[in-house]
Design a protein around this motif. Structure first.
Motif, PDB file in Angstrom:
ATOM      1  N   ARG A 256       0.833  -1.207   0.000  1.00  0.00           N
ATOM      2  CA  ARG A 256       0.000   0.000   0.000  1.00  0.00           C
ATOM      3  C   ARG A 256       0.871   1.261   0.000  1.00  0.00           C
ATOM      4  O   ARG A 256       1.871   1.331   0.715  1.00  0.00           O
ATOM      5  CB  ARG A 256      -0.931   0.024   1.229  1.00  0.00           C
TER       6      ARG A 256
ATOM      7  N   TYR B 209       4.165   4.761   3.301  1.00  0.00           N
ATOM      8  CA  TYR B 209       4.401   3.748   4.344  1.00  0.00           C
ATOM      9  C   TYR B 209       5.659   2.915   4.140  1.00  0.00           C
ATOM     10  O   TYR B 209       6.007   2.112   5.008  1.00  0.00           O
ATOM     11  CB  TYR B 209       3.173   2.834   4.453  1.00  0.00           C
TER      12      TYR B 209
ATOM     13  N   ASN C 275      -1.463   1.072  17.056  1.00  0.00           N
ATOM     14  CA  ASN C 275      -1.620   1.867  15.844  1.00  0.00           C
ATOM     15  C   ASN C 275      -2.979   1.489  15.275  1.00  0.00           C
ATOM     16  O   ASN C 275      -3.103   0.491  14.563  1.00  0.00           O
ATOM     17  CB  ASN C 275      -0.506   1.567  14.838  1.00  0.00           C
TER      18      ASN C 275
ATOM     19  N   ALA D 206      -4.570   2.682  12.978  1.00  0.00           N
ATOM     20  CA  ALA D 206      -4.676   3.011  11.549  1.00  0.00           C
ATOM     21  C   ALA D 206      -5.889   3.918  11.320  1.00  0.00           C
ATOM     22  O   ALA D 206      -6.085   4.863  12.083  1.00  0.00           O
ATOM     23  CB  ALA D 206      -4.673   1.738  10.711  1.00  0.00           C
ATOM     24  N   ALA D 207      -6.712   3.636  10.314  1.00  0.00           N
ATOM     25  CA  ALA D 207      -7.815   4.561  10.005  1.00  0.00           C
ATOM     26  C   ALA D 207      -8.812   4.697  11.153  1.00  0.00           C
ATOM     27  O   ALA D 207      -9.470   5.739  11.293  1.00  0.00           O
ATOM     28  CB  ALA D 207      -8.536   4.106   8.742  1.00  0.00           C
TER      29      ALA D 207
ATOM     30  N   HIS E 220      -9.058   7.777  13.594  1.00  0.00           N
ATOM     31  CA  HIS E 220      -9.766   9.019  13.307  1.00  0.00           C
ATOM     32  C   HIS E 220     -11.281   8.873  13.362  1.00  0.00           C
ATOM     33  O   HIS E 220     -11.993   9.832  13.097  1.00  0.00           O
ATOM     34  CB  HIS E 220      -9.345   9.524  11.920  1.00  0.00           C
TER      35      HIS E 220
ATOM     36  N   HIS F  73       1.978   6.025  14.958  1.00  0.00           N
ATOM     37  CA  HIS F  73       1.647   6.130  13.532  1.00  0.00           C
ATOM     38  C   HIS F  73       2.927   6.146  12.728  1.00  0.00           C
ATOM     39  O   HIS F  73       3.846   6.911  13.063  1.00  0.00           O
ATOM     40  CB  HIS F  73       0.827   7.391  13.238  1.00  0.00           C
ATOM     41  N   LEU F  74       2.970   5.319  11.701  1.00  0.00           N
ATOM     42  CA  LEU F  74       4.153   5.266  10.842  1.00  0.00           C
ATOM     43  C   LEU F  74       4.374   6.604  10.144  1.00  0.00           C
ATOM     44  O   LEU F  74       5.498   7.110  10.086  1.00  0.00           O
ATOM     45  CB  LEU F  74       3.970   4.171   9.783  1.00  0.00           C
ATOM     46  N   SER F  75       3.297   7.137   9.585  1.00  0.00           N
ATOM     47  CA  SER F  75       3.392   8.393   8.833  1.00  0.00           C
ATOM     48  C   SER F  75       3.136   9.574   9.762  1.00  0.00           C
ATOM     49  O   SER F  75       2.603   9.418  10.864  1.00  0.00           O
ATOM     50  CB  SER F  75       2.363   8.388   7.701  1.00  0.00           C
TER      51      SER F  75
ATOM     52  N   ARG G  65      -7.340  13.393   9.141  1.00  0.00           N
ATOM     53  CA  ARG G  65      -6.410  12.626   9.982  1.00  0.00           C
ATOM     54  C   ARG G  65      -5.925  13.417  11.195  1.00  0.00           C
ATOM     55  O   ARG G  65      -5.057  12.967  11.936  1.00  0.00           O
ATOM     56  CB  ARG G  65      -5.196  12.172   9.158  1.00  0.00           C
TER      57      ARG G  65
HETATM   58  C1  DQA Z   1      -1.546   5.315  10.026  1.00  0.00           C
HETATM   59  C2  DQA Z   1      -2.132   6.676   9.679  1.00  0.00           C
HETATM   60  C3  DQA Z   1      -3.629   6.578   9.454  1.00  0.00           C
HETATM   61  O1  DQA Z   1      -4.171   7.864   9.150  1.00  0.00           O
HETATM   62  C4  DQA Z   1      -3.924   5.644   8.290  1.00  0.00           C
HETATM   63  O2  DQA Z   1      -5.317   5.498   8.137  1.00  0.00           O
HETATM   64  C5  DQA Z   1      -3.239   4.338   8.430  1.00  0.00           C
HETATM   65  C6  DQA Z   1      -1.897   4.258   8.994  1.00  0.00           C
HETATM   66  C7  DQA Z   1      -0.014   5.354  10.151  1.00  0.00           C
HETATM   67  O3  DQA Z   1       0.547   4.438  10.733  1.00  0.00           O
HETATM   68  O4  DQA Z   1       0.623   6.289   9.632  1.00  0.00           O
HETATM   69  O5  DQA Z   1      -3.755   3.313   7.978  1.00  0.00           O
HETATM   70  O6  DQA Z   1      -2.053   4.924  11.294  1.00  0.00           O
END
Ligand code: DQA
Length: 145
Positions: free
Chosen positions: A17, A22, A73, A75-76, A79, A99-101, A110
């Protein structure tokens, strides 16, 4: 010390992805990274990933009495999920968000982290390293530092 690392939806597709966001490394690479970071810190870790909100809620609930802390984490679901926030509050285990990003520099949707409201610390935008930092922070917290 026993910690639980929870990863939310689409993190299983790391390396596939949105590589520009990422990175190239896979979810298995992340799991191996987390295992070695925990081993270096002298902690026992279990890692769980799900694409399903309820499965993550169930794991958080089941952590009570089993784990000393949680690294998450979502992820989505970060939020959107008040259910994950409520589960973290319910078990009241020390939790650290990763969060990775760097979500603070991404889309407006976000910019809210519900899960983060129940976490003692967040590591954002550090890639895999954020998990190591979260584990070390949790260890320090549990040791009363
Ligand atoms: C995430 C950031 C989230 O906004 C996104 O939906 C993810 C990954 C991150 O690790 O950067 O799936 O949590």
């Amino acid at each position: 010390m026993n910690i639980l690392v929870l990863n939310g939806p689409n993190l299983n597709l790391l390396g596939v992805r949105e590589k520009g966001i990422y990175g190239e490394r896979s979810y298995d690479d992340l799991a191996a990274f987390i295992q070695s970071a925990a081993a270096e810190a002298g902690l026992q870790v279990d890692i769980f990933q799900s694409n399903h909100e309820g499965a993550l809620v169930d794991k958080i609930q089941q952590a009570l009495g089993v784990y000393d802390g949680i690294v998450i984490n979502p992820a989505a679901y970060t939020h959107t999920s008040i259910a994950i926030l409520d589960a973290l509050k319910a078990v009241n285990l020390p939790a650290v968000e990763v969060h990775l990003s760097d979500v603070t520099r991404r889309e407006p949707f976000r910019q809210v982290s519900y899960a983060g409201m129940a976490c003692i610390k967040s590591f954002i935008g550090m890639g895999f390293e954020g998990y190591r930092q979260a584990i070390l922070f949790l260890k320090g917290h549990l040791q009363g530092r």
